[in-house]
Design a protein around this motif. Structure first.
Motif, PDB file in Angstrom:
ATOM      1  N   MET A  31     -52.382  18.112 -93.686  1.00  0.00           N
ATOM      2  CA  MET A  31     -52.916  16.746 -93.711  1.00  0.00           C
ATOM      3  C   MET A  31     -53.129  16.304 -95.162  1.00  0.00           C
ATOM      4  O   MET A  31     -53.817  16.961 -95.937  1.00  0.00           O
ATOM      5  N   THR A  32     -52.523  15.180 -95.532  1.00  0.00           N
ATOM      6  CA  THR A  32     -52.684  14.606 -96.869  1.00  0.00           C
ATOM      7  C   THR A  32     -53.707  13.473 -96.820  1.00  0.00           C
ATOM      8  O   THR A  32     -54.156  13.062 -95.740  1.00  0.00           O
ATOM      9  N   SER A  33     -54.049  12.952 -97.999  1.00  0.00           N
ATOM     10  CA  SER A  33     -55.011  11.837 -98.055  1.00  0.00           C
ATOM     11  C   SER A  33     -54.454  10.603 -97.361  1.00  0.00           C
ATOM     12  O   SER A  33     -55.199   9.855 -96.710  1.00  0.00           O
ATOM     13  N   ASP A  34     -53.138  10.371 -97.488  1.00  0.00           N
ATOM     14  CA  ASP A  34     -52.520   9.216 -96.816  1.00  0.00           C
ATOM     15  C   ASP A  34     -52.589   9.376 -95.295  1.00  0.00           C
ATOM     16  O   ASP A  34     -52.834   8.393 -94.565  1.00  0.00           O
ATOM     17  N   MET A  35     -52.390  10.596 -94.815  1.00  0.00           N
ATOM     18  CA  MET A  35     -52.462  10.844 -93.381  1.00  0.00           C
ATOM     19  C   MET A  35     -53.894  10.687 -92.878  1.00  0.00           C
ATOM     20  O   MET A  35     -54.124  10.162 -91.779  1.00  0.00           O
ATOM     21  N   GLU A  36     -54.870  11.114 -93.682  1.00  0.00           N
ATOM     22  CA  GLU A  36     -56.276  10.925 -93.327  1.00  0.00           C
ATOM     23  C   GLU A  36     -56.617   9.438 -93.240  1.00  0.00           C
ATOM     24  O   GLU A  36     -57.322   8.998 -92.325  1.00  0.00           O
ATOM     25  N   ALA A  37     -56.111   8.672 -94.204  1.00  0.00           N
ATOM     26  CA  ALA A  37     -56.375   7.227 -94.204  1.00  0.00           C
ATOM     27  C   ALA A  37     -55.768   6.569 -92.968  1.00  0.00           C
ATOM     28  O   ALA A  37     -56.388   5.700 -92.339  1.00  0.00           O
ATOM     29  N   LEU A  38     -54.550   6.972 -92.619  1.00  0.00           N
ATOM     30  CA  LEU A  38     -53.913   6.430 -91.408  1.00  0.00           C
ATOM     31  C   LEU A  38     -54.702   6.828 -90.169  1.00  0.00           C
ATOM     32  O   LEU A  38     -54.911   6.003 -89.259  1.00  0.00           O
ATOM     33  N   HIS A  39     -55.156   8.063 -90.125  1.00  0.00           N
ATOM     34  CA  HIS A  39     -55.961   8.568 -89.013  1.00  0.00           C
ATOM     35  C   HIS A  39     -57.208   7.718 -88.819  1.00  0.00           C
ATOM     36  O   HIS A  39     -57.537   7.286 -87.699  1.00  0.00           O
ATOM     37  N   ASN A  40     -57.922   7.443 -89.921  1.00  0.00           N
ATOM     38  CA  ASN A  40     -59.148   6.639 -89.843  1.00  0.00           C
ATOM     39  C   ASN A  40     -58.858   5.207 -89.414  1.00  0.00           C
ATOM     40  O   ASN A  40     -59.615   4.607 -88.647  1.00  0.00           O
ATOM     41  N   SER A  41     -57.747   4.652 -89.897  1.00  0.00           N
ATOM     42  CA  SER A  41     -57.393   3.278 -89.527  1.00  0.00           C
ATOM     43  C   SER A  41     -57.102   3.163 -88.035  1.00  0.00           C
ATOM     44  O   SER A  41     -57.527   2.206 -87.373  1.00  0.00           O
ATOM     45  N   LEU A  42     -56.392   4.135 -87.504  1.00  0.00           N
ATOM     46  CA  LEU A  42     -56.088   4.110 -86.072  1.00  0.00           C
ATOM     47  C   LEU A  42     -57.375   4.213 -85.258  1.00  0.00           C
ATOM     48  O   LEU A  42     -57.521   3.542 -84.227  1.00  0.00           O
ATOM     49  N   PHE A  43     -58.305   5.039 -85.702  1.00  0.00           N
ATOM     50  CA  PHE A  43     -59.557   5.203 -84.970  1.00  0.00           C
ATOM     51  C   PHE A  43     -60.422   3.943 -85.045  1.00  0.00           C
ATOM     52  O   PHE A  43     -61.062   3.555 -84.068  1.00  0.00           O
ATOM     53  N   LEU A  44     -60.430   3.281 -86.231  1.00  0.00           N
ATOM     54  CA  LEU A  44     -61.272   2.099 -86.433  1.00  0.00           C
ATOM     55  C   LEU A  44     -60.582   0.802 -86.019  1.00  0.00           C
ATOM     56  O   LEU A  44     -61.147  -0.279 -86.176  1.00  0.00           O
ATOM     57  N   ASP A  45     -59.343   0.899 -85.508  1.00  0.00           N
ATOM     58  CA  ASP A  45     -58.601  -0.275 -85.031  1.00  0.00           C
ATOM     59  C   ASP A  45     -58.337  -1.272 -86.156  1.00  0.00           C
ATOM     60  O   ASP A  45     -58.452  -2.480 -85.982  1.00  0.00           O
ATOM     61  N   THR A  46     -57.995  -0.756 -87.343  1.00  0.00           N
ATOM     62  CA  THR A  46     -57.629  -1.615 -88.471  1.00  0.00           C
ATOM     63  C   THR A  46     -56.201  -1.308 -88.888  1.00  0.00           C
ATOM     64  O   THR A  46     -55.707  -0.200 -88.701  1.00  0.00           O
ATOM     65  N   VAL A  47     -55.535  -2.278 -89.488  1.00  0.00           N
ATOM     66  CA  VAL A  47     -54.149  -2.106 -89.926  1.00  0.00           C
ATOM     67  C   VAL A  47     -54.131  -1.181 -91.143  1.00  0.00           C
ATOM     68  O   VAL A  47     -54.792  -1.463 -92.141  1.00  0.00           O
ATOM     69  N   PRO A  48     -53.390  -0.076 -91.096  1.00  0.00           N
ATOM     70  CA  PRO A  48     -53.327   0.847 -92.238  1.00  0.00           C
ATOM     71  C   PRO A  48     -52.806   0.150 -93.497  1.00  0.00           C
ATOM     72  O   PRO A  48     -51.983  -0.766 -93.426  1.00  0.00           O
ATOM     73  N   GLU A  49     -53.281   0.607 -94.642  1.00  0.00           N
ATOM     74  CA  GLU A  49     -52.934  -0.043 -95.907  1.00  0.00           C
ATOM     75  C   GLU A  49     -51.436   0.000 -96.183  1.00  0.00           C
ATOM     76  O   GLU A  49     -50.856  -0.984 -96.649  1.00  0.00           O
ATOM     77  N   SER A  50     -50.804   1.130 -95.901  1.00  0.00           N
ATOM     78  CA  SER A  50     -49.360   1.238 -96.177  1.00  0.00           C
ATOM     79  C   SER A  50     -48.554   0.275 -95.308  1.00  0.00           C
ATOM     80  O   SER A  50     -47.484  -0.189 -95.725  1.00  0.00           O
ATOM     81  N   TRP A  51     -49.030  -0.026 -94.125  1.00  0.00           N
ATOM     82  CA  TRP A  51     -48.358  -1.015 -93.271  1.00  0.00           C
ATOM     83  C   TRP A  51     -48.626  -2.426 -93.779  1.00  0.00           C
ATOM     84  O   TRP A  51     -47.721  -3.257 -93.817  1.00  0.00           O
TER      85      TRP A  51
END
Length: 569
Positions: free
Chosen positions: A370-390
């Motif tokens: 798990m990388t920091s980018d994957m952690e950020a995506l994980h949190n975005s999916l859980f919080l129902d927010t659009v991931p930054e990279s998207w």
């Protein structure tokens, strides 16, 4: 004090303004004050962020063994966002904190504006009636533009640091003009106040129009004839003494409401809703995500995220085959070019979504680290927010992730239908494009080629129909039908064919299909039209797209003050 180079206002007081290499002076002053029991005032510490760590250590050292009368006062401007908080936690925890809150509400703001003057101010001009009347109007104008910020983007596209200095210098200009002339120079006053004193802060053209419109409504000859109302139910008072004006505010000003600013009551619903959403979002971010406390009906966070990413990967369609699409294009018309560009940008976005979700899926299975980018995506999916990279590869949107993804699939479906034969759809979903300006420009390019008109001398004419999307079977011979527009601040009366007041609690009314065609700019008659800005989202500001001229039976200034705009979402 002179030897150290700081201001020595009193034998026990050292006043130092930071930000110009005064850090060493400040440390010397602190050492001296700690020995002698003096007071030290450090102003603008937010300007020396790198030095604040040394200040924290210095105060910690001086906290023991210093003179009992030793005191330190620090001042700083409020930070615009949490990321800009620079004052060390140790300083904050050990300090008594005092904040100067700006007044809230029109009543407090109007009193505050008037407090900058006195009875002597009212008596200093030879044309007392004119001076007092216009001064009160300027106080109301200042209160309006300062408090309008609370309505967010519908109030001002961008926040501006209007201050009491803008008001006092405007009154000084008013005094000088009235002393030099027997007539009131209304045009000059409106220009100096609206374009220089207050307009000097304004960077957005639509905000400048708003400021100018307020002054056109508040400062005009009718104000001296007792025929001017600053707000519904609040006439501009005539010549009074200083206390009389304060009493008039208490007695005559209506209760706080958006009407005092020229806005519709829906504007208050909108900004209160957004404030509540931010509060609930913060609460959601603070809830536990691991352990027994995080267990719910949908299982742990990992299970929720796993189920969501599997669903998204299943629904996400394949990327557009660009080489095949280009081969199918018989003629590269402006509309065909737009369709191809949209497909290319959609491919970039969907490729990133599929790549990042697939990586996260492998990470959750333990097959990838798990990388920091994957952690950020994980949190975005859980919080129902659009991931930054998207979001970086996407279009401006204020929607939650669930709504955003459903909208994305609808956009893909629209592009698939458009690229089957590359003929212009019967009605075009303007909000479904990455670059809505491109298709509006294509309308002008097509007309320019057909009629041999110079492109730089053309404009778009907007005609609102009385029909919905389903009522159109084919595209028009020239121009385009567009759907998916919404109006904020007012609504469109389809029967009368004009802008009218919004219905209560209907914040963004849907527009009928709009017919857009190009024409030479000298054929546009501006009478009876409201130049309405079109934005992508309710954030307005940088999401501006175009200006559509809409018919109105009322004075266009009413819709300017109401912040009326068209939105794509």
């Amino acid at each position: 004090g002179k030897k150290l180079g700081y201001t020595f206002n009193h034998r026990n007081l050292h006043n130092i303004s930071l930000g110009q290499g005064q850090e060493v002076v400040a440390e010397q002053a602190l050492d001296l004050a700690a020995r002698e029991g003096h007071w030290v005032i450090l102003q603008n510490i937010h300007l020396v962020a790198k030095w604040l760590g040394r200040l924290e250590k210095k105060l910690e050292q001086l906290g023991e063994g210093s003179h009992r009368d030793f005191r330190v006062f620090v001042s700083a401007e409020p930070a615009p966002c949490p990321e800009s908080h620079v004052i060390p936690q140790g300083v904050l925890e050990n300090a008594i904190k005092i904040t100067s809150e700006a007044p809230t509400g029109m009543h407090a703001n109007l009193h505050k504006a008037l407090d900058n003057f006195s009875q002597d101010t009212l008596e200093m001009c030879t044309q007392e009636k004119e001076f007092r009347t216009i001064l009160f109007a300027l106080c109301y104008f200042h209160a309006v533009v300062a408090e309008r910020r609370k309505f967010g983007a519908q109030g001002w596209n961008r926040p501006y640091p209007f201050s009491t200095g803008d008001l006092t210098i405007s009154v000084s200009v008013l005094h000088n003009y009235l002393q030099a002339s027997s007539k009131v120079p209304y045009d000059d006053l409106r220009y100096l106040v609206g374009e220089i004193m207050y307009g000097g802060h304004i960077t957005d053209d639509w905000d400048r129009r708003l400021c100018r419109t307020y002054l056109e409504e508040f400062i005009k000859p009718e104000m001296l004839e007792g025929e001017l109302c600053l707000a519904p139910g609040f006439p501009l008072p005539g010549s009074m003494d200083y206390n009389g004006y304060h009493q008039y505010i208490d007695d005559a000003l209506p209760p706080e409401s958006p009407h005092l600013y020229g806005l519709h009551p829906n504007a208050e619903i909108g900004f209160l809703t957004q404030r509540s959403e931010r509060l609930l979002r913060t609460v959601l971010e603070l809830q536990p995500r691991h352990g027994s406390a995080a267990q719910g009906a949908l299982g742990s966070q990992e299970e929720m995220v796993q189920a969501l990413l599997e669903e998204m990967l299943e629904k996400l369609t394949e990327e557009f085959n660009m080489s095949e699409l280009v081969a199918r294009v018989e003629e590269r018309t402006p509309y065909a070019v737009v369709a191809l560009q949209e497909c290319e940008r959609m491919n970039v976005l969907t490729a990133e979504i599929r790549r990042s979700l697939s990586q996260l899926e492998l990470g959750l299975k333990g097959e990838l680290t798990m990388t920091s980018d994957m952690e950020a995506l994980h949190n975005s999916l859980f919080l129902d927010t659009v991931p930054e990279s998207w979001a970086r590869r996407s279009y401006p949107s204020t929607a939650s992730l669930g709504s955003w993804f459903a909208d994305l699939l609808a956009r893909i479906s629209e592009l698939e239908a458009w690229t089957r034969d590359f003929s212009l759809p019967s009605t075009l979903w303007l909000g479904g494009l990455f670059n809505p300006q491109s298709v509006l420009t294509a309308v002008m390019q097509t007309a320019a080629r057909r009629n041999r008109w110079p492109l730089d001398r053309m404009t778009l004419q907007c005609e609102v129909t009385k029909k919905g999307r389903e009522d159109f079977a084919s595209a028009p011979r020239e121009g385009a039908y567009v759907h998916g527009l919404f109006m904020e601040g007012a609504r469109w009366d389809a029967q009368a064919g004009t802008i009218t007041d919004a219905r209560l609690k209907e914040l963004t009314a849907a527009m009928p299909v709009v017919f857009i065609k190009a024409a030479p700019d000298d054929k546009q008659d501006p009478r009876g039209l409201y130049p309405c800005p079109l934005y992508r989202t309710r954030q307005r500001g940088p999401t501006y797209i175009w200006t559509f001229n809409l018919k109105t039976k009322e004075n266009p200034s009413k819709w300017v003050l109401a912040g009326v705009a068209l939105l794509l979402q």
